[in-house]
Design a protein around this motif. Structure first.
Motif, PDB file in Angstrom:
ATOM      1  N   ILE A 179       0.811  -1.216   0.000  1.00 26.01           N
ATOM      2  CA  ILE A 179       0.000   0.000   0.000  1.00 26.01           C
ATOM      3  C   ILE A 179       0.848   1.271   0.000  1.00 26.01           C
ATOM      4  O   ILE A 179       0.451   2.299  -0.550  1.00 26.01           O
ATOM      5  CB  ILE A 179      -0.982  -0.028   1.200  1.00 26.01           C
ATOM      6  CG1 ILE A 179      -2.227   0.794   0.871  1.00 26.01           C
ATOM      7  CG2 ILE A 179      -0.332   0.450   2.471  1.00 26.01           C
ATOM      8  CD1 ILE A 179      -3.405   0.502   1.769  1.00 26.01           C
ATOM      9  N   ASP A 180       2.060   1.228   0.612  1.00 27.09           N
ATOM     10  CA  ASP A 180       2.916   2.421   0.680  1.00 27.09           C
ATOM     11  C   ASP A 180       3.902   2.506  -0.480  1.00 27.09           C
ATOM     12  O   ASP A 180       4.202   3.597  -0.977  1.00 27.09           O
ATOM     13  CB  ASP A 180       3.686   2.446   2.000  1.00 27.09           C
ATOM     14  CG  ASP A 180       2.783   2.754   3.193  1.00 27.09           C
ATOM     15  OD1 ASP A 180       1.655   3.244   2.963  1.00 27.09           O
ATOM     16  OD2 ASP A 180       3.199   2.491   4.334  1.00 27.09           O
ATOM     17  N   THR A 230      -7.541   1.261   6.917  1.00 24.47           N
ATOM     18  CA  THR A 230      -8.702   1.943   7.496  1.00 24.47           C
ATOM     19  C   THR A 230      -8.308   3.227   8.219  1.00 24.47           C
ATOM     20  O   THR A 230      -9.141   4.130   8.382  1.00 24.47           O
ATOM     21  CB  THR A 230      -9.429   1.010   8.486  1.00 24.47           C
ATOM     22  OG1 THR A 230      -8.482   0.521   9.447  1.00 24.47           O
ATOM     23  CG2 THR A 230     -10.043  -0.169   7.757  1.00 24.47           C
ATOM     24  N   GLU A 231      -7.040   3.327   8.636  1.00 24.82           N
ATOM     25  CA  GLU A 231      -6.605   4.535   9.348  1.00 24.82           C
ATOM     26  C   GLU A 231      -6.312   5.690   8.399  1.00 24.82           C
ATOM     27  O   GLU A 231      -6.701   6.836   8.645  1.00 24.82           O
ATOM     28  CB  GLU A 231      -5.360   4.220  10.187  1.00 24.82           C
ATOM     29  CG  GLU A 231      -5.616   3.233  11.323  1.00 24.82           C
ATOM     30  CD  GLU A 231      -4.368   2.958  12.139  1.00 24.82           C
ATOM     31  OE1 GLU A 231      -3.315   3.580  11.840  1.00 24.82           O
ATOM     32  OE2 GLU A 231      -4.428   2.132  13.057  1.00 24.82           O
ATOM     33  N   THR A 232      -5.604   5.403   7.293  1.00 24.44           N
ATOM     34  CA  THR A 232      -5.220   6.462   6.358  1.00 24.44           C
ATOM     35  C   THR A 232      -6.187   6.592   5.186  1.00 24.44           C
ATOM     36  O   THR A 232      -6.177   7.599   4.479  1.00 24.44           O
ATOM     37  CB  THR A 232      -3.814   6.199   5.797  1.00 24.44           C
ATOM     38  OG1 THR A 232      -3.844   4.997   5.007  1.00 24.44           O
ATOM     39  CG2 THR A 232      -2.803   6.039   6.928  1.00 24.44           C
ATOM     40  N   GLY A 233      -6.994   5.545   4.943  1.00 24.20           N
ATOM     41  CA  GLY A 233      -7.898   5.552   3.805  1.00 24.20           C
ATOM     42  C   GLY A 233      -7.233   5.146   2.502  1.00 24.20           C
ATOM     43  O   GLY A 233      -7.876   5.128   1.450  1.00 24.20           O
ATOM     44  N   LYS A 234      -5.942   4.818   2.541  1.00 24.88           N
ATOM     45  CA  LYS A 234      -5.231   4.407   1.335  1.00 24.88           C
ATOM     46  C   LYS A 234      -5.763   3.059   0.845  1.00 24.88           C
ATOM     47  O   LYS A 234      -6.089   2.176   1.655  1.00 24.88           O
ATOM     48  CB  LYS A 234      -3.730   4.287   1.598  1.00 24.88           C
ATOM     49  CG  LYS A 234      -3.003   5.614   1.699  1.00 24.88           C
ATOM     50  CD  LYS A 234      -1.493   5.370   1.820  1.00 24.88           C
ATOM     51  CE  LYS A 234      -0.716   6.682   1.840  1.00 24.88           C
ATOM     52  NZ  LYS A 234       0.739   6.440   1.947  1.00 24.88           N
ATOM     53  N   VAL A 235      -5.811   2.908  -0.467  1.00 24.76           N
ATOM     54  CA  VAL A 235      -6.329   1.679  -1.069  1.00 24.76           C
ATOM     55  C   VAL A 235      -5.384   1.228  -2.176  1.00 24.76           C
ATOM     56  O   VAL A 235      -4.914   2.049  -2.972  1.00 24.76           O
ATOM     57  CB  VAL A 235      -7.746   1.887  -1.656  1.00 24.76           C
ATOM     58  CG1 VAL A 235      -8.180   0.671  -2.453  1.00 24.76           C
ATOM     59  CG2 VAL A 235      -8.738   2.177  -0.551  1.00 24.76           C
ATOM     60  N   ALA A 236      -5.101  -0.068  -2.228  1.00 26.11           N
ATOM     61  CA  ALA A 236      -4.326  -0.647  -3.328  1.00 26.11           C
ATOM     62  C   ALA A 236      -5.157  -1.750  -3.955  1.00 26.11           C
ATOM     63  O   ALA A 236      -5.575  -2.697  -3.272  1.00 26.11           O
ATOM     64  CB  ALA A 236      -3.004  -1.217  -2.828  1.00 26.11           C
ATOM     65  N   VAL A 237      -5.439  -1.638  -5.266  1.00 25.79           N
ATOM     66  CA  VAL A 237      -6.156  -2.678  -6.015  1.00 25.79           C
ATOM     67  C   VAL A 237      -5.139  -3.417  -6.871  1.00 25.79           C
ATOM     68  O   VAL A 237      -4.419  -2.810  -7.658  1.00 25.79           O
ATOM     69  CB  VAL A 237      -7.260  -2.067  -6.906  1.00 25.79           C
ATOM     70  CG1 VAL A 237      -7.928  -3.157  -7.736  1.00 25.79           C
ATOM     71  CG2 VAL A 237      -8.297  -1.345  -6.046  1.00 25.79           C
ATOM     72  N   MET A 238      -5.100  -4.734  -6.715  1.00 31.31           N
ATOM     73  CA  MET A 238      -4.086  -5.561  -7.386  1.00 31.31           C
ATOM     74  C   MET A 238      -4.705  -6.453  -8.438  1.00 31.31           C
ATOM     75  O   MET A 238      -5.745  -7.063  -8.201  1.00 31.31           O
ATOM     76  CB  MET A 238      -3.356  -6.425  -6.349  1.00 31.31           C
ATOM     77  CG  MET A 238      -2.618  -5.643  -5.278  1.00 31.31           C
ATOM     78  SD  MET A 238      -2.055  -6.710  -3.932  1.00 31.31           S
ATOM     79  CE  MET A 238      -3.598  -7.102  -3.109  1.00 31.31           C
ATOM     80  N   LYS A 245     -15.550  -4.820   6.154  1.00 32.99           N
ATOM     81  CA  LYS A 245     -16.976  -4.491   6.209  1.00 32.99           C
ATOM     82  C   LYS A 245     -17.444  -3.750   4.960  1.00 32.99           C
ATOM     83  O   LYS A 245     -18.081  -2.709   5.027  1.00 32.99           O
ATOM     84  CB  LYS A 245     -17.276  -3.691   7.474  1.00 32.99           C
ATOM     85  CG  LYS A 245     -17.043  -4.511   8.750  1.00 32.99           C
ATOM     86  CD  LYS A 245     -17.294  -3.706  10.008  1.00 32.99           C
ATOM     87  CE  LYS A 245     -17.027  -4.552  11.253  1.00 32.99           C
ATOM     88  NZ  LYS A 245     -17.245  -3.784  12.507  1.00 32.99           N
ATOM     89  N   GLY A 246     -17.113  -4.322   3.784  1.00 31.01           N
ATOM     90  CA  GLY A 246     -17.653  -3.812   2.536  1.00 31.01           C
ATOM     91  C   GLY A 246     -16.736  -2.847   1.801  1.00 31.01           C
ATOM     92  O   GLY A 246     -15.724  -2.389   2.331  1.00 31.01           O
ATOM     93  N   ILE A 247     -17.097  -2.567   0.524  1.00 33.79           N
ATOM     94  CA  ILE A 247     -16.367  -1.602  -0.291  1.00 33.79           C
ATOM     95  C   ILE A 247     -17.359  -0.601  -0.878  1.00 33.79           C
ATOM     96  O   ILE A 247     -18.544  -0.883  -1.015  1.00 33.79           O
ATOM     97  CB  ILE A 247     -15.574  -2.285  -1.427  1.00 33.79           C
ATOM     98  CG1 ILE A 247     -16.514  -3.023  -2.398  1.00 33.79           C
ATOM     99  CG2 ILE A 247     -14.526  -3.214  -0.863  1.00 33.79           C
ATOM    100  CD1 ILE A 247     -15.814  -3.550  -3.629  1.00 33.79           C
ATOM    101  N   ASP A 248     -16.830   0.579  -1.243  1.00 34.83           N
ATOM    102  CA  ASP A 248     -17.712   1.619  -1.766  1.00 34.83           C
ATOM    103  C   ASP A 248     -17.659   1.658  -3.290  1.00 34.83           C
ATOM    104  O   ASP A 248     -16.947   0.894  -3.934  1.00 34.83           O
ATOM    105  CB  ASP A 248     -17.353   2.977  -1.159  1.00 34.83           C
ATOM    106  CG  ASP A 248     -15.887   3.356  -1.422  1.00 34.83           C
ATOM    107  OD1 ASP A 248     -15.304   2.866  -2.410  1.00 34.83           O
ATOM    108  OD2 ASP A 248     -15.345   4.140  -0.628  1.00 34.83           O
TER     109      ASP A 248
END
Length: 698
Positions: free
Chosen positions: A310-311, A472-480, A514-517
């Motif tokens: 993620i980073d 969940t803390e930073t809101g960062k998302v990585a889609v692989m 708990k889900g994705i947006d």
């Protein structure tokens, strides 16, 4: 008699739905009855008072029961009772399980059992979405800790419009069958088959269904407020803080070094060495706490792998987030098999075989709906050796059945119709090596096998599995793209998308959080589209188009239709006529109730046509002018010779119609067994009159 009985009503998809509680099954942790029209589903949930000694995972069991009395049927078989769950019931159990599981608290190791039973089923109102809804209601009103509620719907796409819980007529016209579940805030589970719809149409369907789910969740909150039990205070398992802190301080640097390699085996050896060192170092400090130390090390490993992705955008094998592993393919590798396809992507390898047979070999089904046969079958097997495990062969489990169904759904959209290709088709995907997304490997291998077998599919299909890591803390998302086993194990989502160059044919999403947006959903589907097209290109380099010929070991099948009123004549008393045709020609013959005749033969086209001619001769009433190549079967010396025009159907050549010259006896011209060409000259009450055109010598 039932002072706790409560009834709640809502509307879902334009139909009134009633939920009943407090009347039945009083010893369960939670129970409800869900009614919609004449469809009735009962759901009960229970939890064991304590966890089993040494339990180290959450043992959730979900069973969906199809009761044949619900549709007024008596089960088949000798015992006349329901036996092993059907594949459809198992798949429904999985649909119920997947949105429920992530919402239980971590560290809960008590047994939890959810049982949904179809008690009454209207074919126009499918019970499955109400079993899913009822499962959420039963858990919500129970004392079992659970972070629901969830809502569930089926979404169809009929004439360009989305439909909630479509009826039978709408399903027939729909280009989409989407099972969807979620909370009021996010999507939890997606499972769909579709007819090459676009990414936007799929996202639109999911968002449309989620709006209905929000209403269901609000409805359930009203039920919980009225009849819900207080949730139990549970002593949940967790790693003690002192052990966790000590393990992290001791192992962090060693683990960084072990994970700093792109080679899977080298990385695993390094992790094993770190675990051994940790257990030896703390053996006397924390005696008997091996489980806690291993768990601490697991969570530390998970954090480090996820943080790298993620980073830094660095995956365990060194790929970028959108990169697909190296691919190579083969086809036609098994000489006696009708079609084979081998698909290899990284360390995931699947071989699929295609077997062709007559429609009479289609799978026979016994369930709650009107579907009684299935001509396209896809089965999936994953033995222990595929992942390096020393495990014996077992009967297919829920995972195997689910993966086979997903691959079947992905390819069913491109399979030719019975009229275009009158064959039953069985695909078997054998996983030879597993390191992520073997179900999508099965889709790719199956496309190659179908093309190799000469099945005229409408378009090739490929599949890819997407992964997600969300901080969940930073809101960062990585889609692989194209996740491997470790990324699936340590990630938050396994999102599988299959389709053609034109559009999506199947989709499946499993969520651990708990889900994705909507934003994540759109990004994942768009990225999957790119990955799918790349994989399709690699497959078509191996096999650019469908083979223009079938295996010499595959049956050649011809199909045609006769008057249904003639079926009895073709079959004959006790099957005498049809069996004679089969014996004479070496073919296999099937006839459906509506008069469709299928004839099959392997490497014997002449006998195939011969069998067809015989069947047609029986089914067709002779007309004046028809000509036949036939055989003399009986002689009346002074009158004429009888010829068999079809089994059980004779005509007579009068002696005067045998020669231009006058003859005294039929035997001057013909003998029993002679091959002759004749023409029908008259059809009367006494029979069929023939004229001899030619005697076939030799």
């Amino acid at each position: 008699m039932t002072p706790n009985y409560k009834e709640f009503k809502t509307v879902i998809g334009g139909r009134e739905v009633t939920v009943e509680t407090g009347k039945y099954c009083e010893q369960t942790s939670g129970s409800c009855i869900v009614r919609c029209g004449e469809t009735v589903v009962m759901v009960n949930v229970t939890m064991s008072p304590t966890a089993k000694e040494g339990q180290d995972f959450f043992p959730l069991t979900v069973d969906y029961q199809e009761k044949m009395y619900s549709v007024g049927k008596i089960p088949g078989g000798f015992t006349k009772r329901e036996g092993r769950a059907s594949d459809k019931a198992i798949l429904t159990s999985r649909l119920i399980d997947r949105p429920l599981r992530p919402l239980f608290p971590k560290g809960l190791f008590n047994d939890v059992v959810v049982v949904a039973t179809a008690l009454s089923v209207d074919p126009d109102i499918a019970p499955e979405p109400f079993a899913m809804l009822g499962s959420s209601i039963a858990l919500s009103v129970s004392d079992i800790p659970w972070a629901g509620p969830t809502g569930s719907v089926v979404v169809g796409l009929v004439d360009g419009k989305y439909v909630i819980n479509p009826d039978l007529k709408q399903k027939e016209k729909s280009t989409l069958h989407l099972n969807l579940a979620g909370t009021k805030d996010a999507i939890m589970m997606v499972e769909a088959g579709s007819k090459e719809i676009s990414d936007d149409e799929m996202v639109g369907a999911i968002l449309f269904g989620h709006e209905e789910i929000k209403k269901q969740c609000a409805f359930q909150e009203e039920i919980v407020a009225a009849v819900g039990k207080p949730k139990l205070e549970m002593d949940l398992y967790h790693v003690p803080e002192d052990i966790d802190a000590a393990v992290r301080e001791y192992a962090s640097d060693m683990l960084d070094k072990a994970l700093d390699t792109f080679d899977r085996h080298e990385r695993q050896e390094g992790q094993d060495a770190v675990e051994k060192a940790v257990l030896e170092h703390f053996a006397e400090i924390y005696p008997g706490k091996e489980r806690e130390m291993k768990d601490s090390l697991y969570y530390l490993t998970k954090e480090k792998v996820r943080r790298k992705i993620i980073d830094k955008g660095i995956r365990p094998d060194g790929r970028t987030l959108t990169e697909v592993r190296p691919i190579w393919c083969e086809h036609g590798i098994l000489p006696r098999v009708h079609g084979t396809g081998l698909f290899t992507r990284g360390q995931t390898q699947v071989m699929t075989t295609c077997t062709l047979a007559m429609l009479g070999d289609a799978q026979k089904l016994e369930g709650l709906d009107d579907e009684d046969t299935k001509r396209y079958m896809h089965q999936y097997n994953m033995p222990g050796y595929a992942s390096g495990e020393a495990r014996g062969i077992r009967s297919p489990g829920r995972r195997e059945i689910g993966h086979g169904a997903l691959a079947e759904r992905a390819l069913a959209q491109v399979i030719p119709s019975e009229e275009e290709f009158p064959y039953a088709i069985r695909m078997v995907s054998e996983v030879l090596s597993s390191n992520g997304s073997t179900s999508m490997g099965s889709v790719c291998g199956s496309t190659l096998a179908l093309m190799d077998a000469g099945v005229p599919i409408k378009a090739p299909v490929a599949g890819v599995a997407m992964g997600l890591i969300k901080d969940t803390e930073t809101g960062k998302v990585a889609v692989m793209t194209d996740i491997q086993g470790l990324e699936d194990f340590l990630g938050d989502m396994d999102f599988k998308v299959a389709g053609t160059e034109k559009g999506i044919t199947a989709i499946q999403m499993d969520i651990k959080i708990k889900g994705i947006d909507e934003a994540i959903l759109r990004k994942a589907i768009a990225q999957a589209n790119d990955g799918r097209r790349h994989i399709l290109g690699k497959m078509l380099e191996c096999l650019p188009k469908v083979n223009d010929h079938m295996s010499k070991y595959a049956p050649e099948i011809i199909s045609f239709k006769i008057n249904p009123e003639k079926i009895r004549e073709v079959i004959g008393s006790g099957g005498k006529v049809i069996n004679k045709i089969i014996d004479e020609t070496g073919t296999k013959i099937d006839i459906t109730d509506d008069g469709v005749v299928s004839i099959a033969a392997v490497a014997n086209h002449e006998m195939l046509e011969r069998a067809k001619a015989i069947v047609l001769s029986i089914a067709k009433d002779p007309e004046v002018g028809d000509r036949y190549l036939t055989e003399v079967v009986r002689i009346l010396p002074r009158t004429g010779a009888f010829c068999e025009l079809a089994p059980g159907k004779d005509g007579m050549i009068h002696i005067s119609k045998m020669s231009d010259k006058r003859i005294e006896s039929v035997e001057e011209v013909l003998a029993i067994g002679d091959k002759v060409k004749v023409e029908v000259i008259k059809i009367g009450e006494k029979g069929i009159d023939l004229k001899l055109l030619e005697k076939i010598e030799g």
